[in-house]
Design a protein around this motif. Structure first.
Motif, PDB file in Angstrom:
ATOM      1  N   HIS A  62       0.809  -1.212   0.000  1.00 46.89           N
ATOM      2  CA  HIS A  62       0.000   0.000   0.000  1.00 46.89           C
ATOM      3  C   HIS A  62       0.844   1.265   0.000  1.00 46.89           C
ATOM      4  O   HIS A  62       0.501   2.251  -0.647  1.00 46.89           O
ATOM      5  CB  HIS A  62      -0.930   0.005   1.220  1.00 46.89           C
ATOM      6  CG  HIS A  62      -1.878  -1.147   1.251  1.00 46.89           C
ATOM      7  ND1 HIS A  62      -1.911  -2.061   2.280  1.00 46.89           N
ATOM      8  CD2 HIS A  62      -2.814  -1.560   0.367  1.00 46.89           C
ATOM      9  CE1 HIS A  62      -2.831  -2.976   2.028  1.00 46.89           C
ATOM     10  NE2 HIS A  62      -3.390  -2.701   0.878  1.00 46.89           N
ATOM     11  N   THR A  63       1.965   1.241   0.724  1.00 50.71           N
ATOM     12  CA  THR A  63       2.756   2.466   0.846  1.00 50.71           C
ATOM     13  C   THR A  63       3.581   2.760  -0.409  1.00 50.71           C
ATOM     14  O   THR A  63       3.776   3.926  -0.753  1.00 50.71           O
ATOM     15  CB  THR A  63       3.701   2.400   2.058  1.00 50.71           C
ATOM     16  OG1 THR A  63       4.563   1.262   1.945  1.00 50.71           O
ATOM     17  CG2 THR A  63       2.903   2.297   3.353  1.00 50.71           C
ATOM     18  N   SER A  64       4.066   1.738  -1.096  1.00 51.96           N
ATOM     19  CA  SER A  64       4.920   1.983  -2.262  1.00 51.96           C
ATOM     20  C   SER A  64       4.174   2.697  -3.388  1.00 51.96           C
ATOM     21  O   SER A  64       4.671   3.694  -3.921  1.00 51.96           O
ATOM     22  CB  SER A  64       5.536   0.676  -2.760  1.00 51.96           C
ATOM     23  OG  SER A  64       6.453   0.171  -1.807  1.00 51.96           O
ATOM     24  N   PRO A  65       2.971   2.238  -3.794  1.00 53.92           N
ATOM     25  CA  PRO A  65       2.255   2.996  -4.827  1.00 53.92           C
ATOM     26  C   PRO A  65       1.814   4.372  -4.351  1.00 53.92           C
ATOM     27  O   PRO A  65       1.733   5.313  -5.146  1.00 53.92           O
ATOM     28  CB  PRO A  65       1.061   2.096  -5.173  1.00 53.92           C
ATOM     29  CG  PRO A  65       0.914   1.152  -4.041  1.00 53.92           C
ATOM     30  CD  PRO A  65       2.285   0.965  -3.474  1.00 53.92           C
ATOM     31  N   LEU A  66       1.535   4.501  -3.050  1.00 55.20           N
ATOM     32  CA  LEU A  66       1.182   5.816  -2.506  1.00 55.20           C
ATOM     33  C   LEU A  66       2.351   6.786  -2.692  1.00 55.20           C
ATOM     34  O   LEU A  66       2.169   7.921  -3.178  1.00 55.20           O
ATOM     35  CB  LEU A  66       0.815   5.681  -1.024  1.00 55.20           C
ATOM     36  CG  LEU A  66       0.314   6.924  -0.286  1.00 55.20           C
ATOM     37  CD1 LEU A  66      -0.556   6.523   0.905  1.00 55.20           C
ATOM     38  CD2 LEU A  66       1.451   7.816   0.210  1.00 55.20           C
ATOM     39  N   ILE A  67       3.544   6.358  -2.317  1.00 52.12           N
ATOM     40  CA  ILE A  67       4.717   7.228  -2.434  1.00 52.12           C
ATOM     41  C   ILE A  67       5.020   7.533  -3.900  1.00 52.12           C
ATOM     42  O   ILE A  67       5.345   8.677  -4.254  1.00 52.12           O
ATOM     43  CB  ILE A  67       5.929   6.570  -1.739  1.00 52.12           C
ATOM     44  CG1 ILE A  67       5.711   6.556  -0.218  1.00 52.12           C
ATOM     45  CG2 ILE A  67       7.226   7.291  -2.089  1.00 52.12           C
ATOM     46  CD1 ILE A  67       6.703   5.690   0.537  1.00 52.12           C
ATOM     47  N   ALA A  68       4.902   6.535  -4.761  1.00 53.00           N
ATOM     48  CA  ALA A  68       5.161   6.757  -6.190  1.00 53.00           C
ATOM     49  C   ALA A  68       4.201   7.794  -6.761  1.00 53.00           C
ATOM     50  O   ALA A  68       4.601   8.674  -7.545  1.00 53.00           O
ATOM     51  CB  ALA A  68       5.033   5.440  -6.951  1.00 53.00           C
ATOM     52  N   THR A  95      -0.749  15.273   1.918  1.00 51.88           N
ATOM     53  CA  THR A  95      -0.728  14.742   3.280  1.00 51.88           C
ATOM     54  C   THR A  95      -1.111  13.269   3.224  1.00 51.88           C
ATOM     55  O   THR A  95      -2.038  12.894   2.497  1.00 51.88           O
ATOM     56  CB  THR A  95      -1.736  15.474   4.186  1.00 51.88           C
ATOM     57  OG1 THR A  95      -1.536  16.881   4.087  1.00 51.88           O
ATOM     58  CG2 THR A  95      -1.585  15.030   5.639  1.00 51.88           C
ATOM     59  N   ALA A  96      -0.405  12.440   3.970  1.00 52.18           N
ATOM     60  CA  ALA A  96      -0.762  11.023   4.058  1.00 52.18           C
ATOM     61  C   ALA A  96      -1.395  10.737   5.414  1.00 52.18           C
ATOM     62  O   ALA A  96      -1.062  11.362   6.416  1.00 52.18           O
ATOM     63  CB  ALA A  96       0.471  10.145   3.875  1.00 52.18           C
ATOM     64  N   GLY A 102       1.709   0.608  11.249  1.00 53.81           N
ATOM     65  CA  GLY A 102       2.094   0.212   9.906  1.00 53.81           C
ATOM     66  C   GLY A 102       3.485   0.656   9.500  1.00 53.81           C
ATOM     67  O   GLY A 102       4.136   1.469  10.159  1.00 53.81           O
ATOM     68  N   LEU A 103       3.921   0.127   8.361  1.00 51.16           N
ATOM     69  CA  LEU A 103       5.195   0.489   7.762  1.00 51.16           C
ATOM     70  C   LEU A 103       5.254   1.969   7.414  1.00 51.16           C
ATOM     71  O   LEU A 103       6.332   2.554   7.310  1.00 51.16           O
ATOM     72  CB  LEU A 103       5.393  -0.364   6.499  1.00 51.16           C
ATOM     73  CG  LEU A 103       6.703  -0.294   5.747  1.00 51.16           C
ATOM     74  CD1 LEU A 103       7.839  -0.858   6.573  1.00 51.16           C
ATOM     75  CD2 LEU A 103       6.588  -1.054   4.421  1.00 51.16           C
ATOM     76  N   GLU A 104       4.078   2.586   7.269  1.00 52.03           N
ATOM     77  CA  GLU A 104       4.018   3.993   6.859  1.00 52.03           C
ATOM     78  C   GLU A 104       4.709   4.936   7.832  1.00 52.03           C
ATOM     79  O   GLU A 104       5.130   6.038   7.450  1.00 52.03           O
ATOM     80  CB  GLU A 104       2.567   4.436   6.641  1.00 52.03           C
ATOM     81  CG  GLU A 104       1.662   4.380   7.845  1.00 52.03           C
ATOM     82  CD  GLU A 104       0.922   3.061   7.978  1.00 52.03           C
ATOM     83  OE1 GLU A 104      -0.152   3.046   8.591  1.00 52.03           O
ATOM     84  OE2 GLU A 104       1.428   2.038   7.465  1.00 52.03           O
ATOM     85  N   THR A 105       4.830   4.541   9.101  1.00 50.54           N
ATOM     86  CA  THR A 105       5.437   5.445  10.084  1.00 50.54           C
ATOM     87  C   THR A 105       6.911   5.712   9.784  1.00 50.54           C
ATOM     88  O   THR A 105       7.459   6.722  10.237  1.00 50.54           O
ATOM     89  CB  THR A 105       5.321   4.878  11.510  1.00 50.54           C
ATOM     90  OG1 THR A 105       5.932   3.581  11.540  1.00 50.54           O
ATOM     91  CG2 THR A 105       3.866   4.781  11.937  1.00 50.54           C
ATOM     92  N   THR A 106       7.548   4.837   9.013  1.00 48.40           N
ATOM     93  CA  THR A 106       8.944   5.063   8.649  1.00 48.40           C
ATOM     94  C   THR A 106       9.105   5.468   7.187  1.00 48.40           C
ATOM     95  O   THR A 106       9.810   6.430   6.879  1.00 48.40           O
ATOM     96  CB  THR A 106       9.790   3.808   8.928  1.00 48.40           C
ATOM     97  OG1 THR A 106       9.209   2.679   8.253  1.00 48.40           O
ATOM     98  CG2 THR A 106       9.855   3.510  10.410  1.00 48.40           C
ATOM     99  N   PRO A 144       7.437   9.309   6.046  1.00 49.73           N
ATOM    100  CA  PRO A 144       8.285  10.458   6.385  1.00 49.73           C
ATOM    101  C   PRO A 144       9.628  10.432   5.653  1.00 49.73           C
ATOM    102  O   PRO A 144      10.147  11.480   5.262  1.00 49.73           O
ATOM    103  CB  PRO A 144       8.474  10.317   7.899  1.00 49.73           C
ATOM    104  CG  PRO A 144       7.278   9.555   8.361  1.00 49.73           C
ATOM    105  CD  PRO A 144       6.999   8.586   7.256  1.00 49.73           C
ATOM    106  N   ALA A 145      10.196   9.233   5.432  1.00 50.77           N
ATOM    107  CA  ALA A 145      11.464   9.143   4.710  1.00 50.77           C
ATOM    108  C   ALA A 145      11.325   9.637   3.275  1.00 50.77           C
ATOM    109  O   ALA A 145      12.301  10.107   2.681  1.00 50.77           O
ATOM    110  CB  ALA A 145      11.971   7.700   4.720  1.00 50.77           C
ATOM    111  N   ALA A 146      10.120   9.542   2.730  1.00 48.20           N
ATOM    112  CA  ALA A 146       9.858  10.041   1.372  1.00 48.20           C
ATOM    113  C   ALA A 146       9.544  11.537   1.359  1.00 48.20           C
ATOM    114  O   ALA A 146       9.234  12.095   0.312  1.00 48.20           O
ATOM    115  CB  ALA A 146       8.707   9.260   0.742  1.00 48.20           C
TER     116      ALA A 146
END
Length: 381
Positions: free
Chosen positions: A29-35, A50-51, A57-61, A64-66
């Motif tokens: 879920h996070t990879s296509p969101l960031i892309a 804003t996300a 979830g993995l999104e907490t790291t 923000p890194a993106a």
């Protein structure tokens, strides 16, 4: 891939565009969101992004890194068995919906773009409560519960696979980062192998069972790796953070110079792809779409539990000849010793698989989804 034109950053009433993106829990879920967020920045540089995620979830790291602002809402765990926790779900869901609505209001959202996962359900329901337009993207061929629900609220439904059964669905492919879609595997190979301290001229197997690793794949490789090294095959192995043990130590075969390089996690997957001649891994949508987009031959091992979506994710690439499918129960050290050398030491076979894989892959989905989302936002703002 051509550069999309920068788009206006305000709607007809002059309001600034604000896109809220929801998706978390896993890289699927996070990879296509960031892309897609990267493409939104390119097409509408002044738009506010804003996300929404949860603390579990993995999104907490990774978000923000993106460089993407992240607002957390309470998680709504779904119990697998009847009991007190199941009774608490409506209260928890209401709390999460209210928190998501607060984010949407505070950010003056023009649109909610959701990618599924547990965090998306309250976000979708909050957007519907506020009358905001919703755009959804479903990455897997079998849709998740959140996107099944949201597809009832909107006509703006996009998928990675043409056979995904959602109303109003249009297949555009899976949003991928440009670091993947613009990757020159051959041109980056030497630098990538140097990055992982691998021998520059040895056939290289990339092994990854996803962000948490996969027990069957890890076991098959760890117990066969000495034989692979003796055959001159080096291995870049992403084990998963919890799977690094005393057995998983870096070593080099003294006769062939082939390296076994175990890692807990690969931060820059594009470099791992560039270093590899063949991949062994699970077949989540991200892995299938990324390997096919860059033409990396793969042996896909579907996760044996669940609704069979991973097998179906890989079907198109396998049918085209760009990969092979291996049952989880058949992913054994004996299989690895016999089959991996047959594949990776046959350059002509790998070339054919690479070309077939690229014929299936798509590279423009992130730009396409960003453009469609901005159109919806502009019509509402």
């Amino acid at each position: 891939m051509s550069e999309p034109e920068a788009r206006p950053t305000s709607g007809p009433q002059g309001r600034s565009l604000s896109v809220v993106l929801a998706g978390g829990g896993s890289a699927g879920h996070t990879s296509p969101l960031i892309a897609t967020a990267e493409e939104l920045r390119r097409q509408a540089p002044e738009a506010q992004l804003t996300a929404i995620g949860t603390e579990r979830g993995l999104e907490t790291t990774v978000i923000p890194a993106a460089g993407l602002p992240l607002e957390l809402i309470p998680p709504v765990p779904m119990p697998r068995r009847p009991g007190l926790d199941l009774i608490k779900v409506p209260v928890r869901l209401n709390r999460a919906i209210s928190a998501a609505a607060d984010v949407l209001r505070s950010k003056q959202a023009s649109v909610l773009l959701g990618f599924g996962g547990y965090v998306s359900t309250p976000a979708y329901l909050a957007a519907r409560r506020l009358g905001l337009p919703i755009v959804i993207h479903e990455g897997n061929i079998v849709p998740g519960l959140a996107n099944k629900l949201a597809a009832r609220f909107t006509d703006h439904v996009y998928t990675s696979f043409p056979a995904t059964p959602l109303p109003h669905a249009q297949c555009i492919g899976l949003p991928l980062r440009r670091a993947i879609t613009e990757l020159d595997r051959a041109g980056r190979r030497d630098d990538a192998r140097k990055e992982f301290d691998l021998a520059p001229d040895q056939p290289t197997l990339l092994v990854s069972g996803g962000s948490q690793g996969a027990a069957s794949i890890n076991r098959a490789v760890i117990e066969s790796v000495d034989d692979l090294l003796r055959a001159g095959i080096q291995v870049l192995h992403a084990l998963g953070p919890k799977n690094v043990t005393a057995e998983t130590v870096r070593r080099t075969d003294p006769d062939t110079g082939a390296v076994y390089a175990p890692l807990a996690y690969v931060e820059r997957m594009e470099l791992a792809y560039a270093a590899a001649d063949l991949m062994l891994g699970r077949c989540g949508a991200n892995t299938v779409m990324e390997t096919s987009a860059i033409g990396l031959p793969a042996v896909y091992v579907p996760y044996p539990v669940g609704n069979g979506e991973q097998r179906r994710n890989a079907a198109g690439v396998v049918e085209a000849g760009g990969g092979e499918l291996l049952e989880d129960a058949d992913c054994t050290p004996e299989w690895a010793r016999a089959r991996i050398p047959e594949l990776i030491l046959d350059p002509e076979r790998l070339t054919r698989m690479s070309a077939a894989s690229r014929d299936v892959g798509r590279t423009d989905a992130a730009a396409d989804l960003a453009a469609r989302t901005l159109e919806v936002a502009q019509s509402w703002a």
